[in-house]
Design an enzyme around this catalytic site. Structure first.
Site, mmCIF file in Angstrom:
data_model
loop_
_atom_site.group_PDB
_atom_site.id
_atom_site.type_symbol
_atom_site.label_atom_id
_atom_site.label_comp_id
_atom_site.label_asym_id
_atom_site.label_seq_id
_atom_site.Cartn_x
_atom_site.Cartn_y
_atom_site.Cartn_z
ATOM 1 N N SER A 116 4.527 -3.608 -10.767
ATOM 2 C CA SER A 116 5.287 -2.615 -10.951
ATOM 3 C C SER A 116 6.510 -2.548 -10.866
ATOM 4 O O SER A 116 7.123 -4.109 -9.875
ATOM 5 C CB SER A 116 5.458 -1.384 -10.053
ATOM 6 O OG SER A 116 4.592 -1.516 -8.581
ATOM 7 N N LYS B 198 8.476 4.376 -11.420
ATOM 8 C CA LYS B 198 7.913 2.813 -10.707
ATOM 9 C C LYS B 198 7.448 3.288 -12.998
ATOM 10 O O LYS B 198 6.926 4.103 -13.064
ATOM 11 C CB LYS B 198 6.111 3.693 -10.456
ATOM 12 C CG LYS B 198 5.976 2.088 -9.812
ATOM 13 C CD LYS B 198 4.677 3.009 -8.807
ATOM 14 C CE LYS B 198 4.356 1.391 -8.422
ATOM 15 N NZ LYS B 198 3.032 2.396 -7.168
ATOM 16 N N ALA C 133 12.846 8.635 -2.627
ATOM 17 C CA ALA C 133 12.973 8.173 -1.478
ATOM 18 C C ALA C 133 14.397 7.327 -0.365
ATOM 19 O O ALA C 133 14.538 5.935 -0.701
ATOM 20 C CB ALA C 133 11.953 7.469 -0.932
ATOM 21 N N GLU D 123 12.960 1.321 2.724
ATOM 22 C CA GLU D 123 11.118 1.919 3.762
ATOM 23 C C GLU D 123 11.572 1.681 5.151
ATOM 24 O O GLU D 123 12.305 1.458 6.003
ATOM 25 C CB GLU D 123 10.423 -0.298 3.064
ATOM 26 C CG GLU D 123 9.980 0.018 1.983
ATOM 27 C CD GLU D 123 9.667 -1.547 1.733
ATOM 28 O OE1 GLU D 123 8.780 -1.636 0.581
ATOM 29 O OE2 GLU D 123 9.256 -2.123 2.482
ATOM 30 N N ASP E 112 -4.511 1.620 2.485
ATOM 31 C CA ASP E 112 -3.286 1.376 3.187
ATOM 32 C C ASP E 112 -2.207 1.063 3.774
ATOM 33 O O ASP E 112 -0.896 0.536 3.352
ATOM 34 C CB ASP E 112 -3.428 0.336 1.819
ATOM 35 C CG ASP E 112 -2.324 -0.986 2.222
ATOM 36 O OD1 ASP E 112 -2.157 -1.292 0.982
ATOM 37 O OD2 ASP E 112 -2.943 -1.728 2.303
ATOM 38 N N LYS F 33 1.084 1.783 5.866
ATOM 39 C CA LYS F 33 1.519 0.236 6.740
ATOM 40 C C LYS F 33 3.336 0.477 6.665
ATOM 41 O O LYS F 33 3.571 0.952 5.594
ATOM 42 C CB LYS F 33 1.515 -1.574 6.503
ATOM 43 C CG LYS F 33 1.372 -1.688 4.564
ATOM 44 C CD LYS F 33 0.825 -2.669 3.740
ATOM 45 C CE LYS F 33 1.454 -2.420 2.815
ATOM 46 N NZ LYS F 33 0.795 -3.955 1.565
ATOM 47 N N GLU G 62 5.690 -1.199 5.136
ATOM 48 C CA GLU G 62 5.648 -0.804 3.417
ATOM 49 C C GLU G 62 5.921 0.146 2.502
ATOM 50 O O GLU G 62 6.755 0.411 1.926
ATOM 51 C CB GLU G 62 5.511 -1.783 3.012
ATOM 52 C CG GLU G 62 5.688 -3.508 3.684
ATOM 53 C CD GLU G 62 4.698 -4.201 4.428
ATOM 54 O OE1 GLU G 62 4.684 -3.077 5.246
ATOM 55 O OE2 GLU G 62 3.798 -5.443 4.714
ATOM 56 N N ASN G 63 4.580 0.984 3.267
ATOM 57 C CA ASN G 63 4.543 2.339 2.539
ATOM 58 C C ASN G 63 4.786 3.691 2.819
ATOM 59 O O ASN G 63 4.710 4.211 2.642
ATOM 60 C CB ASN G 63 2.753 1.824 2.225
ATOM 61 C CG ASN G 63 2.538 1.100 0.777
ATOM 62 O OD1 ASN G 63 2.765 0.443 0.771
ATOM 63 N ND2 ASN G 63 1.049 0.897 1.040
ATOM 64 N N ASP H 58 2.338 4.960 -2.775
ATOM 65 C CA ASP H 58 1.327 3.425 -2.875
ATOM 66 C C ASP H 58 -0.162 4.205 -2.785
ATOM 67 O O ASP H 58 -0.395 3.030 -1.654
ATOM 68 C CB ASP H 58 1.555 2.347 -2.105
ATOM 69 C CG ASP H 58 1.158 1.142 -3.200
ATOM 70 O OD1 ASP H 58 1.387 -0.015 -2.670
ATOM 71 O OD2 ASP H 58 0.763 1.677 -4.057
ATOM 72 N N THR I 280 -4.197 -4.335 3.460
ATOM 73 C CA THR I 280 -3.211 -5.576 4.358
ATOM 74 C C THR I 280 -3.443 -5.933 5.913
ATOM 75 O O THR I 280 -3.445 -5.319 6.716
ATOM 76 C CB THR I 280 -1.925 -5.277 4.257
ATOM 77 O OG1 THR I 280 -1.433 -4.024 3.298
ATOM 78 C CG2 THR I 280 -0.336 -5.916 4.039
#
Ligand SMILES: O=C(O)C[C@H](Cc1nc2cc(Cl)cc(Cl)c2[nH]1)c1ccc(Cl)cc1
Length: 314
Positions: A46, A63, A114, A118, A157, A159, A161-162, A175, A200
């Site tokens: 994406s 997205k 947002a 991140e 998932d 983490k 990053e999400n 995500d 991950t």
């Protein structure tokens, strides 16, 4: 002699009868309704672009997924899971899905933008968070996990990053393409084991590695990894490659750095438990309440958590 046509007196076009203005259901949105701006991020499947609704001037993150790529990579299921899970959820800590639409080549998710990006970037920039900031962000993440579990959704998932940060520096979980919707089976009980997908490496739970089955508790394992990382500046299980990382996870091979606050250590030790049923937070709402009552969260006011200003990241 042509047949006379009946004279048509010019009449004013008939105005439709005035109906009370009811808010008509919004027309399906499309690409034309938005003015696209800067690139916000690129994933393997994406591209996320800033966009503004031409009429309302509201800002979004859109997205965009390429249909051919999605089909070739067999990700159709994940795209539809992301749409169906996001559609079910409305919570301040979860990125909101406003519209979906498609054109010949692409699929579009119109999401919250947002603005502060991140959480991972802040961990890298500050190298670690102080205890008070860690408690605030852990509480916001737990509040979002509690809500999604109540909607029968396991993220699988979680983490840094999400975990995005909005303009108020509040958490927005994103995500959900790899989320799992727990079906209500015949006797109304949730089948609590999801299948296949692995998250991950650094944040994946032992049960996902051993039985290929995630459960709600898998999200609490990830929370333990994230709390550890916010304070230590690195995740608890990190090897030179994924295989070594997985070995450390199933062997629970991790240590706390000097100066790791005792109250945080106690919480992490109760989350990073191999048996998912013995993990703090497991066991439905009662388990979640036990987790929220852990002394690590003593200074958290849960009922006004989302109205509070975020603590300054020092
Ligand atoms: O219109 C809907 O709401 C459902 C469709 C379902 C859908 N149509 C698709 C076509 C393609 Cl080529 C790929 C996927 Cl993953 C597709 N998913 C859809 C459209 C847009 C988005 Cl972002 C997700 C799902």
């Amino acid at each position: 002699q042509t047949t006379p046509t009946t004279p048509t007196t010019p009449t004013r076009p008939q105005r439709p009868p005035l109906t009370p203005t009811i808010s008509s259901p919004a027309r399906k949105k499309g690409v034309k309704d938005f003015e696209f701006g800067r690139l916000l991020g690129e994933g393997s499947y994406s591209t996320v672009v800033a966009a503004r609704d031409r009429v309302t001037q509201r800002e979004y993150a859109i997205k965009i997924l390429d249909k051919k790529h999605i089909i070739k990579e067999k990700k159709v299921k994940y795209v539809n899971i992301e749409k169906n899970t996001l559609n079910k959820m409305t919570h301040p800590g979860i990125v909101r899905l406003y519209y979906t639409f498609q054109d010949k080549d692409s699929l579009y998710f119109v999401l919250d933008h947002a603005k502060n990006g991140e959480l991972l970037n802040f961990i890298k920039k500050l190298s670690s968070f102080d205890l008070r900031c860690t408690q605030f962000y852990a509480a916001q993440i737990l509040s979002a996990i509690e809500y999604m579990h109540n909607q029968g959704v396991i993220h699988r998932d979680l983490k840094p990053e999400n975990l995005l940060l909005d303009e108020k520096m509040h958490i927005k979980v994103t995500d959900f393409g790899t989320a799992k919707i727990l079906e209500q089976n015949s006797d109304g009980k949730e089948d609590d084991r999801a299948n296949s997908f692995v998250g991950t490496a650094e944040y994946v739970s032992p049960e996902l590695l051993k039985e290929k089955a995630a459960c709600k508790s898998s999200d609490f394992w990830a929370l333990g990894c994230i709390v550890y990382q916010l304070i230590a500046g690195r995740p608890p299980f990190k090897g030179p490659n994924e295989y070594i990382t997985f070995q450390k996870i199933v062997g629970l091979e991790y240590t706390f750095p000097e100066g790791f606050p005792a109250v945080a250590r106690d919480l992490v030790e109760k989350l990073l438990v191999i048996d998912p049923s013995k993990r703090l937070g497991a066991g439905g709402q009662a388990g979640v309440d036990r987790l929220k009552n852990h002394k690590f969260f003593d200074d958290i006011k849960w009922d006004t958590l989302w109205q509070q200003p975020a603590p300054k990241l020092l």
